[in-house]
Write a protein that holds these residues in place. Structure first.
Motif, mmCIF file in Angstrom:
data_model
loop_
_atom_site.group_PDB
_atom_site.id
_atom_site.type_symbol
_atom_site.label_atom_id
_atom_site.label_comp_id
_atom_site.label_asym_id
_atom_site.label_seq_id
_atom_site.Cartn_x
_atom_site.Cartn_y
_atom_site.Cartn_z
ATOM 1 N N GLY A 121 2.261 1.329 -3.631
ATOM 2 C CA GLY A 121 1.495 2.466 -4.348
ATOM 3 C C GLY A 121 1.339 3.826 -3.794
ATOM 4 O O GLY A 121 0.843 4.742 -5.207
ATOM 5 N N LEU A 122 0.946 3.806 -2.816
ATOM 6 C CA LEU A 122 0.993 5.593 -2.183
ATOM 7 C C LEU A 122 1.486 6.255 -3.331
ATOM 8 O O LEU A 122 1.532 7.087 -3.331
ATOM 9 C CB LEU A 122 0.923 5.894 -1.438
ATOM 10 N N LYS A 181 1.218 6.166 -6.418
ATOM 11 C CA LYS A 181 0.283 7.329 -6.485
ATOM 12 C C LYS A 181 0.579 8.936 -6.854
ATOM 13 O O LYS A 181 0.133 9.537 -7.281
ATOM 14 C CB LYS A 181 -0.837 7.058 -6.387
ATOM 15 N N GLN A 204 1.104 -1.557 0.261
ATOM 16 C CA GLN A 204 0.206 -0.150 -0.020
ATOM 17 C C GLN A 204 0.893 1.273 0.627
ATOM 18 O O GLN A 204 0.503 2.554 -0.838
ATOM 19 C CB GLN A 204 -1.226 -0.349 1.061
ATOM 20 N N TYR A 214 -4.199 4.990 0.410
ATOM 21 C CA TYR A 214 -3.807 4.411 -1.125
ATOM 22 C C TYR A 214 -5.721 4.773 -1.418
ATOM 23 O O TYR A 214 -5.066 5.540 -2.803
ATOM 24 C CB TYR A 214 -3.530 3.157 -0.957
ATOM 25 N N THR A 257 -3.224 2.946 6.238
ATOM 26 C CA THR A 257 -2.259 3.055 4.427
ATOM 27 C C THR A 257 -3.884 2.611 2.978
ATOM 28 O O THR A 257 -3.236 3.015 2.370
ATOM 29 C CB THR A 257 -1.142 2.158 3.869
ATOM 30 N N TYR A 302 2.173 4.481 -12.512
ATOM 31 C CA TYR A 302 0.547 4.517 -11.969
ATOM 32 C C TYR A 302 -0.430 3.567 -13.071
ATOM 33 O O TYR A 302 -1.287 2.923 -13.123
ATOM 34 C CB TYR A 302 0.242 5.492 -11.525
#
Lengths: 198, 79
Positions: free
Chosen positions: A95-96, A99, A92, B28, B24, A106
């Motif tokens: 991913g953050l 992004k 995650q 996200y 998280t 992305y």
């Protein structure tokens, strides 16, 4: 252990996990993303980098977690649960960052990024490190080598698949069938390295 | 250390890890997608080889393929 032999064994450990005990072609972990993503070199490269990053950071967190928390407390059986939570959180976080800072990346595999959590290569490496009782340095070497091995093989595989698309393949072998045959031949080729060091 | 205390610490640790994951996960999903990536859909090329049963992208792709097959069958019946 003196510094030079340690560096040599560190590099050897990276090479071993990268080529001889390759995560995909020798241990057969992470086949899903290997077949699923491995049809374009660019997305394969990005996937390989993301998996390498997650494997290395998971090893960095999970080894101390097992050695200094789970094992001394006498609850090493909780390791798998703890590792899964660490890996899922790390994915995650990756991913953050993607992004926020890399829209191109992305766009490339953003929606597939959470699927790294279900990539058994990550859990397999972390679990293998603690089960084999490796030191911290060797765990990191194993993690780095495994990630690089995954990265190299998924890129080579994608390149071969791109070449295959231009060739005339019999109808019965088109798509996944020829991809699996290619992976099998690559796996057999990797077996040629199995004698190194013995 | 008492055995029950070890279990409490272990469960507490798992709860903390779980809380980090939930935090998280929410972050996200709350973060807006970059411009031009708002409505990205799974690509057939990427999902084609994967047989991950639980993945919702695969489910989406399979339902799309079923619809296509149904349409083809209807088209054949009309002809």
């Amino acid at each position: 252990m003196t510094t030079v032999p340690y560096i040599v064994s560190f590099l050897l450990a990276i090479f071993t996990s990268m080529m001889i005990n390759n995560v995909v072609l020798s241990r057969f972990y992470g086949i899903c993303s290997f077949i699923g993503i491995g049809n374009k070199v660019k997305s394969s490269f990005s996937m390989g980098i993301a998996v390498t990053f997650v494997i290395c950071f998971s090893a960095l967190i999970c080894w101390p977690l097992y050695t200094y928390v789970l094992n001394p407390l006498g609850i090493p059986f909780m390791d798998t649960l703890a590792y899964i939570l660490v890996i899922a959180s790390l994915v995650q976080i990756v991913g953050l960052f993607i992004k926020k800072f890399s829209p191109t990346l992305y766009k490339g595999f953003g929606i597939y990024l959470p699927l790294i959590t279900t990539n058994c290569a990550v859990l397999g490496v972390v679990q293998g490190n603690t089960d084999s009782g490796l030191s911290f340095g060797m765990s990191m070497a194993n993690a780095l080598g495994t990630g690089l091995g995954y990265l190299v093989m998924i890129c080579v595989f994608a390149f071969i698949r791109m070449k295959l698309e231009g060739n005339q393949t019999p109808k019965a072998f088109k798509g996944v069938a020829i991809a699996l045959i290619t992976a099998a031949i690559m796996s057999m080729a990797m077996m040629g390295l199995s004698g190194i060091g013995s | 250390m008492e055995t029950w205390l070890k279990y409490v610490i272990g469960i507490g640790m798992l709860l903390i890890l779980g809380a980090i994951f939930v935090f998280t996960f929410i972050l996200y999903h709350k973060m807006p997608a970059p411009k031009g990536c708002e409505d990205i859909l799974p690509s057939e090329g990427k999902c084609h080889g994967c047989k991950e049963v639980g993945c919702h992208f695969n489910l989406y792709y399979n339902s799309k393929e079923e619809k296509k097959e149904e349409e083809e069958t209807k088209h054949d019946d009309v002809n």
